[in-house]
Write a protein that holds these residues in place. Structure first.
Motif, short mmCIF file in Angstrom:
data_model
loop_
_atom_site.label_atom_id
_atom_site.label_comp_id
_atom_site.label_asym_id
_atom_site.label_seq_id
_atom_site.Cartn_x
_atom_site.Cartn_y
_atom_site.Cartn_z
N HIS A 54 0.86 -1.29 0.04
CA HIS A 54 -0.05 0.00 0.07
C HIS A 54 0.72 1.22 0.18
O HIS A 54 1.88 1.38 0.65
CB HIS A 54 -0.77 -0.26 1.39
CG HIS A 54 -1.62 -1.32 1.36
ND1 HIS A 54 -3.10 -1.33 0.59
CD2 HIS A 54 -1.57 -2.31 1.98
CE1 HIS A 54 -3.56 -2.49 0.95
NE2 HIS A 54 -2.78 -3.23 1.79
N VAL A 55 0.49 2.10 -0.56
CA VAL A 55 1.21 3.60 -0.83
C VAL A 55 0.26 4.78 -0.66
O VAL A 55 -0.83 4.65 -1.16
CB VAL A 55 1.77 3.66 -2.19
CG1 VAL A 55 2.71 4.99 -2.24
CG2 VAL A 55 2.66 2.64 -2.45
N GLU A 56 0.72 5.53 0.42
CA GLU A 56 -0.03 6.71 0.64
C GLU A 56 0.90 8.16 0.37
O GLU A 56 2.16 8.14 0.88
CB GLU A 56 -0.50 6.82 2.12
CG GLU A 56 -1.51 5.79 2.46
CD GLU A 56 -2.85 5.83 1.85
OE1 GLU A 56 -3.29 7.18 1.35
OE2 GLU A 56 -3.40 5.14 1.39
N ARG A 57 0.59 9.15 -0.25
CA ARG A 57 1.36 10.13 -0.30
C ARG A 57 0.88 11.26 0.71
O ARG A 57 -0.30 11.51 0.75
CB ARG A 57 1.15 10.75 -1.89
CG ARG A 57 1.96 11.89 -2.13
CD ARG A 57 3.44 11.51 -2.43
NE ARG A 57 4.24 12.90 -2.60
CZ ARG A 57 4.37 13.56 -3.48
NH1 ARG A 57 3.69 13.21 -4.66
NH2 ARG A 57 5.28 14.84 -3.66
N LEU A 58 1.71 11.83 1.40
CA LEU A 58 1.58 12.68 2.52
C LEU A 58 2.18 13.71 2.36
O LEU A 58 3.31 13.83 2.17
CB LEU A 58 1.53 11.88 3.78
CG LEU A 58 0.70 10.43 4.13
CD1 LEU A 58 1.14 9.83 5.10
CD2 LEU A 58 -0.70 10.86 4.12
N ALA A 59 1.65 14.96 2.82
CA ALA A 59 2.35 16.35 2.56
C ALA A 59 3.32 16.51 3.56
O ALA A 59 4.46 17.28 3.31
CB ALA A 59 1.41 17.39 2.53
#
Length: 222
Positions: A54-59
């Motif tokens: 799973h991949v999440e892009r977070l600022a």
């Protein structure tokens, strides 16, 4: 040749003849092959997800902290272990998850065996990536006394924080950095993680999570 005739004797000079090797290592075009930052992030995401990760892009780290806390509550995690890293300390998971126990690897001098056993009991492990590779969808995590390898190997769920700037295009870029460290400065363990643990028996029946975390999140921060 007549059966009574002796075969001609072969002489050996004692000198081995090396085969011609016109190319050594990666070809030149591959050594200079690079994607820009956005392409590296997109390719890493695609490749990591393709193997079940799973991949999440977070600022920001704050968003990463909120994501981990929300996921821990969703999974009803009771015990979380993290590396003893300044960047992970800034997540303030202990304050965000008062209903769970958040332990910090090797923080009390109890010894490696004790902390291995604690990591094996953990619902979630949280680690910092040292490097990531877009082309293979892999994350490199180096071990040290503060960054026990068990944190990434033994919990049921693994959360890996990846600074966006540390994602490289090719595996060779990461291996070169390890080579430049030299044998005296290399850590005891360097682990390349490409999604969840996957194991197959002799009949190729695939099982997820037998020899490592069955659920792995790559959290790209920045």
């Amino acid at each position: 040749m007549d059966k009574h005739e002796k075969p001609e004797r072969l002489e050996w000079s004692g000198k081995a003849v090396k085969p011609e090797q016109p190319l050594r290592g990666a070809p030149e075009f591959w050594r200079t092959f690079h994607w820009d930052k956005q392409e590296r992030i997109e390719r890493f995401t695609q490749n990591f997800r393709s193997v079940g990760g799973h991949v999440e892009r977070l600022a920001s780290p704050e968003e990463a902290s909120e994501f981990i806390a929300d996921k821990a509550r969703e999974l009803r995690a009771k015990y979380i272990v993290r590396q003893q890293e300044p960047d992970l300390e800034q997540l303030h998971l202990e304050a965000k998850l008062p209903e769970a126990e958040v332990a910090v690897w090797n923080s009390d001098g109890s010894g490696t065996d004790y902390w291995k056993a604690r990591a094996a009991e953990a619902d979630i492990g949280v680690v910092m990536a040292d490097h990531a590779v877009a082309y293979t969808g892999s994350v490199a995590v180096m071990s040290s006394p503060e960054k026990g390898r068990s944190v990434s190997l033994l919990p049921t769920v693994l959360m890996i924080l990846i600074p966006a700037d540390c994602i490289k295009t090719r595996l060779g870029e990461v291996l070169k950095e390890f080579d430049e460290l030299g044998p005296g400065r290399l850590p005891a363990g360097i682990h390349f993680i490409s999604g969840p643990s996957r194991s197959s028996d002799i009949e190729n029946d695939l099982t997820i999570g037998v020899h490592g975390p069955g659920i792995v999140y790559a959290l790209i921060v920045g």
